[in-house]
Design an enzyme around this catalytic site. Structure first.
Site, PDB file in Angstrom:
ATOM      1  N   PRO A   2      38.583  27.994  50.111  1.00  0.00           N
ATOM      2  CA  PRO A   2      39.306  27.152  49.332  1.00  0.00           C
ATOM      3  C   PRO A   2      40.553  26.906  50.321  1.00  0.00           C
ATOM      4  CG  PRO A   2      38.609  29.056  48.319  1.00  0.00           C
ATOM      5  CD  PRO A   2      38.249  29.357  49.589  1.00  0.00           C
ATOM      6  N   GLU A   3      40.817  25.338  50.078  1.00  0.00           N
ATOM      7  CA  GLU A   3      42.079  24.942  50.645  1.00  0.00           C
ATOM      8  C   GLU A   3      43.206  25.205  50.012  1.00  0.00           C
ATOM      9  OE1 GLU A   3      41.204  20.987  52.826  1.00  0.00           O
ATOM     10  OE2 GLU A   3      39.116  21.486  52.781  1.00  0.00           O
ATOM     11  N   LYS A  50      46.903  29.172  52.756  1.00  0.00           N
ATOM     12  CA  LYS A  50      45.734  29.552  52.113  1.00  0.00           C
ATOM     13  C   LYS A  50      45.802  31.155  51.582  1.00  0.00           C
ATOM     14  CE  LYS A  50      42.912  26.554  54.646  1.00  0.00           C
ATOM     15  NZ  LYS A  50      41.641  26.385  55.776  1.00  0.00           N
ATOM     16  N   ASN A 160      39.061  21.554  56.051  1.00  0.00           N
ATOM     17  CA  ASN A 160      38.185  20.397  56.797  1.00  0.00           C
ATOM     18  C   ASN A 160      38.125  19.138  55.720  1.00  0.00           C
ATOM     19  OD1 ASN A 160      36.577  19.692  59.037  1.00  0.00           O
ATOM     20  ND2 ASN A 160      34.876  19.858  58.085  1.00  0.00           N
ATOM     21  N   ARG A 237      34.816  23.076  63.422  1.00  0.00           N
ATOM     22  CA  ARG A 237      34.240  22.389  62.176  1.00  0.00           C
ATOM     23  C   ARG A 237      33.879  21.019  62.413  1.00  0.00           C
ATOM     24  NH1 ARG A 237      36.664  25.033  57.786  1.00  0.00           N
ATOM     25  NH2 ARG A 237      34.754  23.841  56.630  1.00  0.00           N
TER      26      ARG A 237
END
Length: 250
Positions: A2-3, A50, A160, A237
Site C-alpha cells: 500500500p502506498e 507508509k 511504484n 521496481r
C-alpha cells in the site's frame, strides 16, 4: 505494498472510529503482546509516509508497517471473532479493527518515533511537509529521478504506481538526472494534489475525469498518445514510461 494515499486513508478512518476512546487491545495470533495497550485511551492514529503510528495515553506508540501483505479488517460488530493470523485487534464497543500479516507491528519509545520521523523525507499528504525541503532533497539526489521518488528518505509515501503516473503527469523520464528546482517543485505540487485525490478515492487517481484509468502504469500503450509504453527495472521496481510524452533527454 500500500502506498501513502491508502495509509493516510487507513489513519483517517481509524482515527475517527478509535481516537479519544478507551480501546480493548489483543494479540490473537500470539506474536504481539498487546497487554500494555489494553484498556488505555488511544489519542491519535497518524500516518507518516507508509507508516502508521498509534499514540496512546501513558503507553508506548504502536508502529505498523503493512509491507507487501498486510491488511486491515473492520467489523461493525466488535463481538466478531478475529480471523486466524490476526496480529493486533483494537476495538471499542462499536467497532473492531484486525491487523493481519504486517511486516512490522511493534512498540516504539518517544525517541524511536523521533528517529523514524527523521529517517523519512517529506510526505505530500502531511500538512507539516515543507515544500522547500522536498525540492532540496529531490534536487540533491545524485541518481535518476525515478529512483529518487521511491527513496523514502527523499519523499515518503510514494510507491511504484504513483512514481509512474506522477512522472508522466509532469513529462519527466524516469531516468532523468539533475532535475532543477522548478521541475522538482512542479513534481511535488503534482504529488500533493493527486495523492490527496487518491486518499479520498481509495485508489491511485491520476486523471480526475477517469479515476479508474492510468496513463502508463501497467499499460501496454500510453492512454494519451497510444505509443507503446517502455518498461525496465529501476530501483528494483518496473519503471513505466511513454517515449513520446516523457522523452529521454541527453
Amino acid at each position: 505494498m500500500p502506498e501513502g494515499h491508502l495509509i493516510h486513508r487507513h489513519a483517517a478512518g481509524q482515527h475517527a472510529d478509535l481516537a479519544g476512546r478507551t480501546v480493548l487491545a489483543a494479540g490473537p495470533q500470539g506474536r504481539f503482546d498487546a497487554r500494555p495497550w489494553d484498556g488505555r485511551v488511544l489519542t491519535e492514529v497518524e500516518a507518516v509516509g507508509k507508516h502508521l503510528l498509534y499514540h496512546f495515553a501513558d503507553a508506548p506508540t504502536v508502529h505498523v508497517h503493512l509491507g507487501m501483505r498486510g491488511i486491515f479488517l473492520r467489523y461493525d460488530d466488535p463481538g466478531t471473532s478475529p480471523r486466524p493470523g490476526t496480529r493486533l485487534r483494537l476495538a471499542t464497543g462499536e467497532v473492531a479493527y484486525d491487523l493481519i500479516a504486517p511486516s512490522r507491528c511493534e512498540a516504539l519509545t518517544r525517541g524511536q518515533v523521533a528517529a523514524l520521523r527523521d529517517s523519512l523525507g517529506p510526505d505530500p499528504l502531511r500538512a507539516d511537509a515543507v515544500p522547500e525541503q522536498a525540492v532540496a532533497r529531490l534536487t540533491a539526489f545524485g541518481g535518476p529521478v525515478g529512483a529518487a521518488v521511491l527513496d523514502q528518505k527523499v519523499w515518503s509515501g510514494i510507491g511504484n504506481a504513483w512514481r509512474a503516473e506522477l512522472l508522466f503527469l509532469v513529462g519527466l523520464h524516469p531516468d532523468a538526472r539533475g532535475v532543477c528546482a522548478e521541475t522538482a517543485g512542479r513534481l511535488w505540487d503534482t504529488a500533493v494534489r493527486y495523492l490527496a485525490l487518491g486518499r479520498d478515492a481509495g485508489q491511485v487517481v491520476s486523471d480526475p475525469d477517469a479515476p479508474c484509468e492510468r496513463w502508463v502504469y501497467r499499460r501496454e500503450h500510453c492512454r494519451s498518445c497510444g505509443a507503446p509504453v517502455l518498461t525496465w527495472q529501476l530501483a528494483s521496481r518496473t519503471a513505466y514510461c511513454c517515449p513520446m510524452e516523457q522523452p529521454e533527454r541527453p
